[in-house]
Design a protein around this motif. Structure first.
Motif, PDB file in Angstrom:
ATOM      1  N   TYR A 172       0.815  -1.222   0.000  1.00 36.22           N
ATOM      2  CA  TYR A 172       0.000   0.000   0.000  1.00 36.22           C
ATOM      3  C   TYR A 172       0.847   1.269   0.000  1.00 36.22           C
ATOM      4  CZ  TYR A 172      -4.624  -2.096   0.735  1.00 36.22           C
ATOM      5  OH  TYR A 172      -5.801  -2.774   0.579  1.00 36.22           O
ATOM      6  N   PRO A 173       0.442   2.261  -0.769  1.00 29.84           N
ATOM      7  CA  PRO A 173       1.086   3.569  -0.676  1.00 29.84           C
ATOM      8  C   PRO A 173       0.433   4.420   0.419  1.00 29.84           C
ATOM      9  CG  PRO A 173      -0.468   3.605  -2.468  1.00 29.84           C
ATOM     10  CD  PRO A 173      -0.536   2.224  -1.861  1.00 29.84           C
ATOM     11  N   VAL A 174       0.921   5.624   0.612  1.00 25.13           N
ATOM     12  CA  VAL A 174       0.501   6.503   1.698  1.00 25.13           C
ATOM     13  C   VAL A 174      -1.013   6.745   1.704  1.00 25.13           C
ATOM     14  CG1 VAL A 174       0.635   8.877   2.516  1.00 25.13           C
ATOM     15  CG2 VAL A 174       2.714   7.646   1.939  1.00 25.13           C
ATOM     16  N   ALA A 175      -1.557   7.039   0.504  1.00 25.83           N
ATOM     17  CA  ALA A 175      -2.979   7.392   0.453  1.00 25.83           C
ATOM     18  C   ALA A 175      -3.841   6.271   1.004  1.00 25.83           C
ATOM     19  CB  ALA A 175      -3.375   7.723  -0.983  1.00 25.83           C
ATOM     20  N   LEU A 176      -3.509   5.011   0.672  1.00 27.87           N
ATOM     21  CA  LEU A 176      -4.303   3.884   1.154  1.00 27.87           C
ATOM     22  C   LEU A 176      -4.074   3.655   2.643  1.00 27.87           C
ATOM     23  CD1 LEU A 176      -4.106   1.204  -1.682  1.00 27.87           C
ATOM     24  CD2 LEU A 176      -5.905   2.861  -1.183  1.00 27.87           C
ATOM     25  N   ALA A 177      -2.827   3.868   3.083  1.00 29.33           N
ATOM     26  CA  ALA A 177      -2.506   3.657   4.487  1.00 29.33           C
ATOM     27  C   ALA A 177      -3.319   4.603   5.376  1.00 29.33           C
ATOM     28  CB  ALA A 177      -1.010   3.863   4.728  1.00 29.33           C
ATOM     29  N   LEU A 178      -3.460   5.845   4.910  1.00 27.37           N
ATOM     30  CA  LEU A 178      -4.239   6.816   5.689  1.00 27.37           C
ATOM     31  C   LEU A 178      -5.691   6.386   5.789  1.00 27.37           C
ATOM     32  CD1 LEU A 178      -2.828  10.228   4.412  1.00 27.37           C
ATOM     33  CD2 LEU A 178      -2.526   9.192   6.671  1.00 27.37           C
ATOM     34  N   LYS A 179      -6.228   5.904   4.685  1.00 30.06           N
ATOM     35  CA  LYS A 179      -7.611   5.463   4.657  1.00 30.06           C
ATOM     36  C   LYS A 179      -7.795   4.268   5.620  1.00 30.06           C
ATOM     37  CE  LYS A 179     -11.838   4.855   3.099  1.00 30.06           C
ATOM     38  NZ  LYS A 179     -12.240   3.998   4.198  1.00 30.06           N
ATOM     39  N   MET A 180      -6.793   3.386   5.574  1.00 29.92           N
ATOM     40  CA  MET A 180      -6.841   2.197   6.407  1.00 29.92           C
ATOM     41  C   MET A 180      -6.917   2.586   7.884  1.00 29.92           C
ATOM     42  SD  MET A 180      -4.355  -0.962   5.557  1.00 29.92           S
ATOM     43  CE  MET A 180      -2.988   0.044   5.996  1.00 29.92           C
ATOM     44  N   ALA A 181      -6.174   3.609   8.270  1.00 31.10           N
ATOM     45  CA  ALA A 181      -6.130   4.057   9.654  1.00 31.10           C
ATOM     46  C   ALA A 181      -7.513   4.521  10.114  1.00 31.10           C
ATOM     47  CB  ALA A 181      -5.113   5.180   9.820  1.00 31.10           C
ATOM     48  N   ILE A 182      -8.313   4.975   9.145  1.00 26.50           N
ATOM     49  CA  ILE A 182      -9.632   5.484   9.534  1.00 26.50           C
ATOM     50  C   ILE A 182     -10.634   4.353   9.775  1.00 26.50           C
ATOM     51  CG2 ILE A 182     -11.606   6.874   8.791  1.00 26.50           C
ATOM     52  CD1 ILE A 182      -9.626   8.627   7.277  1.00 26.50           C
ATOM     53  N   ASP A 183     -10.615   3.304   8.924  1.00 26.44           N
ATOM     54  CA  ASP A 183     -11.717   2.355   9.075  1.00 26.44           C
ATOM     55  C   ASP A 183     -11.355   1.039   9.765  1.00 26.44           C
ATOM     56  OD1 ASP A 183     -11.901   1.523   5.523  1.00 26.44           O
ATOM     57  OD2 ASP A 183     -10.379   1.142   7.056  1.00 26.44           O
ATOM     58  N   VAL A 184     -10.096   0.830  10.134  1.00 32.69           N
ATOM     59  CA  VAL A 184      -9.821  -0.462  10.792  1.00 32.69           C
ATOM     60  C   VAL A 184     -10.259  -0.455  12.257  1.00 32.69           C
ATOM     61  CG1 VAL A 184      -8.027  -1.404   9.326  1.00 32.69           C
ATOM     62  CG2 VAL A 184      -7.423   0.224  11.147  1.00 32.69           C
ATOM     63  N   THR A 185     -10.228   0.710  12.873  1.00 30.32           N
ATOM     64  CA  THR A 185     -10.622   0.735  14.292  1.00 30.32           C
ATOM     65  C   THR A 185     -12.005   1.355  14.438  1.00 30.32           C
ATOM     66  OG1 THR A 185      -9.414   2.778  14.433  1.00 30.32           O
ATOM     67  CG2 THR A 185      -8.314   0.819  15.292  1.00 30.32           C
ATOM     68  N   GLU A 186     -12.668   0.991  15.481  1.00 26.42           N
ATOM     69  CA  GLU A 186     -14.014   1.507  15.737  1.00 26.42           C
ATOM     70  C   GLU A 186     -13.946   3.009  15.987  1.00 26.42           C
ATOM     71  OE1 GLU A 186     -17.202  -0.268  16.321  1.00 26.42           O
ATOM     72  OE2 GLU A 186     -16.170  -1.609  14.916  1.00 26.42           O
ATOM     73  N   ALA A 187     -13.189   3.375  16.986  1.00 25.94           N
ATOM     74  CA  ALA A 187     -13.028   4.795  17.298  1.00 25.94           C
ATOM     75  C   ALA A 187     -11.728   5.257  16.678  1.00 25.94           C
ATOM     76  CB  ALA A 187     -13.004   5.021  18.803  1.00 25.94           C
ATOM     77  N   THR A 188     -11.834   6.070  15.613  1.00 27.20           N
ATOM     78  CA  THR A 188     -10.631   6.485  14.893  1.00 27.20           C
ATOM     79  C   THR A 188      -9.770   7.403  15.751  1.00 27.20           C
ATOM     80  OG1 THR A 188     -11.871   6.367  12.854  1.00 27.20           O
ATOM     81  CG2 THR A 188      -9.829   7.629  12.800  1.00 27.20           C
ATOM     82  N   ALA A 189      -8.476   7.128  15.745  1.00 30.35           N
ATOM     83  CA  ALA A 189      -7.535   8.021  16.436  1.00 30.35           C
ATOM     84  C   ALA A 189      -7.195   9.159  15.480  1.00 30.35           C
ATOM     85  CB  ALA A 189      -6.280   7.264  16.839  1.00 30.35           C
ATOM     86  N   TRP A 190      -8.009  10.210  15.555  1.00 32.91           N
ATOM     87  CA  TRP A 190      -7.870  11.274  14.561  1.00 32.91           C
ATOM     88  C   TRP A 190      -6.528  11.982  14.661  1.00 32.91           C
ATOM     89  CZ3 TRP A 190     -10.488  11.421  10.368  1.00 32.91           C
ATOM     90  CH2 TRP A 190     -11.780  10.873  10.319  1.00 32.91           C
ATOM     91  N   ASN A 191      -5.991  12.063  15.869  1.00 31.29           N
ATOM     92  CA  ASN A 191      -4.689  12.742  15.980  1.00 31.29           C
ATOM     93  C   ASN A 191      -3.607  11.981  15.211  1.00 31.29           C
ATOM     94  OD1 ASN A 191      -4.673  10.623  17.738  1.00 31.29           O
ATOM     95  ND2 ASN A 191      -3.623  11.727  19.397  1.00 31.29           N
ATOM     96  N   GLN A 192      -3.721  10.634  15.195  1.00 35.37           N
ATOM     97  CA  GLN A 192      -2.738   9.839  14.440  1.00 35.37           C
ATOM     98  C   GLN A 192      -2.915  10.052  12.932  1.00 35.37           C
ATOM     99  OE1 GLN A 192      -2.869   5.711  15.584  1.00 35.37           O
ATOM    100  NE2 GLN A 192      -2.972   6.218  17.781  1.00 35.37           N
ATOM    101  N   VAL A 193      -4.176  10.026  12.516  1.00 33.91           N
ATOM    102  CA  VAL A 193      -4.454  10.213  11.083  1.00 33.91           C
ATOM    103  C   VAL A 193      -3.938  11.575  10.627  1.00 33.91           C
ATOM    104  CG1 VAL A 193      -6.271  10.432   9.348  1.00 33.91           C
ATOM    105  CG2 VAL A 193      -6.456   8.692  11.140  1.00 33.91           C
ATOM    106  N   LEU A 194      -4.213  12.599  11.427  1.00 35.24           N
ATOM    107  CA  LEU A 194      -3.806  13.957  11.032  1.00 35.24           C
ATOM    108  C   LEU A 194      -2.287  14.109  11.080  1.00 35.24           C
ATOM    109  CD1 LEU A 194      -6.657  15.920  12.781  1.00 35.24           C
ATOM    110  CD2 LEU A 194      -6.347  15.565  10.335  1.00 35.24           C
ATOM    111  N   ALA A 195      -1.649  13.472  12.049  1.00 34.90           N
ATOM    112  CA  ALA A 195      -0.186  13.553  12.129  1.00 34.90           C
ATOM    113  C   ALA A 195       0.436  12.920  10.890  1.00 34.90           C
ATOM    114  CB  ALA A 195       0.316  12.869  13.397  1.00 34.90           C
ATOM    115  N   MET A 196      -0.109  11.777  10.474  1.00 38.71           N
ATOM    116  CA  MET A 196       0.443  11.091   9.300  1.00 38.71           C
ATOM    117  C   MET A 196       0.112  11.861   8.012  1.00 38.71           C
ATOM    118  SD  MET A 196       2.309   8.830  10.374  1.00 38.71           S
ATOM    119  CE  MET A 196       2.503   9.824  11.833  1.00 38.71           C
TER     120      MET A 196
END
Lengths: 290, 400
Positions: A236-260
């Motif tokens: 996976y490239p970056v764009a997919l990895a970011l998307k993955m971070a959003i839907d794999v967990t129930e409660a998204t860790a938005w600070n992690q997504v935004l940092a990445m």
């Protein structure tokens, strides 16, 4: 004396006021446009609960938690893997795009061939074609080639100047350059490819850098094509990895997504600022009359 | 390595090209060129002798630049053949014709230094670096470019850029130099200076040069021979002063000389063995001509150059059969300093306004009268087809 100086003082005051007003409006609108970006960067350093809790920009409890955890990601790979994956197909893609676009554009701009107008019109027409129209036939074709879950479908097409927009851009740039230099090179003994390499390429360097830059940024941001062709998470490239971070967990860790997201922005920013001076520099100045 | 040495040998001595007496000769045989349906060059036959500086001159769109590009090989002719030296080069690549070209826009490579610009052709030909450096240094010395060799073109003035463009040619040691309006991007003062430099260079190198310009002054001062082109055809070929004194037709008469020659319509009244009497608006001129092939009653055009009119109480001071005098009214005066252009109405010659070039210190007032004279031997005569009639008029006159 007073008759002359009085209106002058007025004029100066009005001029200063209007400049002040203009800059105030410009700065205001500029900040408004950039606010989401600032907010994203600031939010990278906030704890998750604070992101939606307060509207303020500055973190009240600054923390590196989002950056560190985000970099580790929820998968077996670190974010570095995804960054490298992105570069693994973007580099050949940019290179092939530049080479093929310049070759094709040089042909369109400088050579006489039967039906040139028609071919050029067709090429421009492909720019208008919605990308999604081609998705299914392309997918079937690359499946036949056995290229699924590889980076090949992402960059090999670029070797054939499939991005009509870039060809068009370079053609327009070439049209603005008098052909005298190339004729001088022909008299100096160059064949067409030597003319291209020794004279045309250095002269159109600003256009070439623009092509490379646009292709780099667009490819880094591209989401759809990697999503369709790649299936292993390890590729996976970056764009997919970011998307993955959003839907794999129930409660998204938005600070992690935004940092990445912030980190994902950096390559584009760095490349842009490195290349910036080539946009500004008029490389042709001095070759022809002045 | 051996092949590189061969190239070097060929470039320095030109043994491989032409050679012998014909080196530097350019021969065009029935050359034509069409762009689509447009005939730009309509059959040109021309021989340029070695060492000549030939100037192609003509109005915009006459095909002079196209003709030069045909010689250079940047365009291929639709018909006919081109011979440089002893070789037919009609279909030969430009770099192998033994030519070098200076472009109007200089066409320097912007990303290369002056030295690289000048040595580029040799580098492509695969010459060893020390040899390139030596040749570039030699050419730079001829053109006084030595202190500028490391600069980029953008750091040079217009005149210096043009010198680099010429240097790029010299380095190639061509049989024929081609110049395509090389001075038209320079300002007037620099143009004059570069004109002198090109004349000097021609004297120094003794190479064949073909020079395209629309500027008469350049054509007159530089040329060994001038080729006047119009609408894709050669109107006349000759030494500059020959063209000025004996234009073969109306076009050349009107084109060479500034301000242009005055033309007056007339009818032939009588033809004798040594003269033609032409009836103009109000006067009859008896022009000295031998064996004039016109008949009484034929329509003709009389031409008189502005500088051949004299003014004053007794303008010509000659016998009645050698000169004529008229009364004129001053319509407009253009003072150029050293000389003055007076636009005069001369009802006895023409309905229109005639331009007369006279000394700058003659007092002239618009609306007043003036006595004007002209030597009959300095009048030109053209038949209805525009061809010069009979033995040229001014041949007997030694510098007026």
């Amino acid at each position: 004396m007073s008759l002359i100086s009085a209106p002058r003082r007025d004029v100066a005051w009005i001029g200063r006021f209007s400049a002040l007003l203009r800059y105030a409006v410009l700065i205001g609108v500029g900040l408004l446009m950039l606010y989401p970006l600032f907010w994203m960067v600031a939010a990278s350093f906030k704890p998750n609960h604070e992101i939606f809790g307060s509207a303020g920009l500055w973190p009240q409890e600054p923390t590196m938690d989002g950056v560190v955890k985000g970099w580790r990601t929820g998968t077996e790979y670190s974010f570095a893997t995804y960054l490298l994956n992105s570069f693994a197909f973007i580099m050949p893609k940019v290179l092939l795009t530049v080479v093929s676009s310049v070759l094709v554009a040089y042909g369109f701009a400088r050579f006489r061939m039967p039906g040139k107008q028609l071919w050029f019109a067709l090429m421009v027409a492909t720019i208008l074609l919605p990308k999604s129209v081609l998705l299914i036939p392309q997918y079937l074709m690359f499946r036949e080639f056995g290229w699924l879950d590889t980076y090949l479908p992402l960059y090999v097409p670029c070797a054939f100047a499939t991005d009509g927009f870039f060809v068009f851009m370079v053609v327009q740039f070439l049209r603005g350059i008098p052909p005298d230099m190339e004729e001088a090179a022909v008299i100096d003994g160059c064949n067409s490819l030597q003319v291209l390499w020794h004279v045309v390429v250095p002269v159109i360097m600003p256009a070439i850098i623009s092509v490379a830059l646009f292709q780099f940024m667009w490819s880094l941001n591209d989401f759809l094509y990697p999503l369709i062709y790649l299936s292993s998470v390890g590729k996976y490239p970056v764009a997919l990895a970011l998307k993955m971070a959003i839907d794999v967990t129930e409660a998204t860790a938005w600070n992690q997504v935004l940092a990445m997201s912030t980190i994902a922005l950096l390559p584009s920013l760095i490349v842009f600022f490195l290349a910036q001076k080539y946009f500004v520099e008029g490389i042709t100045s001095g070759s022809v009359k002045g | 390595m051996a092949s590189k040495a061969d190239i070097a040998e060929g470039a320095t001595t030109d043994k491989s090209r032409g050679g012998g007496v014909a080196k530097g000769r350019v021969l065009l045989r029935g050359v034509t060129k069409c762009f689509g349906a447009v005939d730009v060059i309509k059959g040109v036959d021309l021989e340029i002798a070695p060492g000549e500086l030939t100037v192609f001159v003509g109005p915009s769109g006459c095909g002079k630049s196209t003709l030069l590009r045909l010689v250079s090989g940047l365009e291929l002719p639709t018909g006919g053949s081109i011979i440089i030296g002893d070789r037919d080069v009609t279909l030969v690549h430009p770099s192998e014709r033994g030519i070098a070209m200076v472009f109007q826009s200089y066409a320097l490579y912007p990303h290369m230094s002056v030295a690289e610009n000048m040595g580029f052709g040799l580098k492509i030909a695969g010459l060893p670096k020390p040899l390139i450096k030596e040749k570039v240094a030699k050419a730079a010395e001829i053109l006084q470019l030595t202190p500028l060799l490391d600069r980029k073109p953008r750091a040079l003035s217009g005149g210096q850029r043009q010198r680099v463009a010429i240097g790029r040619c010299i380095v190639r040691e061509p049989e024929v130099f081609l110049f395509d309006e090389p001075l038209s991007n320079l300002d007037a003062a620099l143009r004059g200076q570069m004109r002198v430099e090109i004349a000097r260079l021609h004297a120094k190198l003794g190479a064949t040069m073909i020079y395209v310009t629309h500027d008469q002054v350049e054509a007159m001062t530089l040329a060994t021979r001038i080729v006047v082109l119009n609408a894709g055809r050669i109107e006349q070929i000759g030494a500059p002063i020959e063209l000025y004194r004996h234009p073969a037709n109306l076009f050349v008469a009107g084109f060479i000389g500034s301000p242009a020659m005055n033309f007056m319509d007339g009818i032939v009244e009588a033809v004798e063995t040594d003269g033609v009497s032409v009836r103009l608006n109000g006067a009859t001129l008896r022009l000295p001509r031998h064996d004039a092939a016109v008949k009484p009653g034929a329509k003709v055009t009389v031409g008189i150059r502005p500088e051949h009119f004299r003014v004053g109480p007794t303008p010509t001071d000659m016998d009645h059969d050698q000169a004529v005098e008229f009364d004129a009214i001053i319509d407009l005066v253009e003072r150029l300093g050293g000389e003055t252009l007076a636009h005069l109405r001369m009802p006895s010659l023409s309905d229109g306004v005639l331009v007369v070039k006279i000394s700058g210190d003659v007092p002239l007032r618009i609306g007043t009268g003036l006595r004007v004279g002209v030597r009959l031997a300095q009048c030109h005569l053209f038949d209805a087809d525009g061809r010069a009639v009979g033995e040229p008029a001014a041949r007997a006159v030694v510098a007026a």
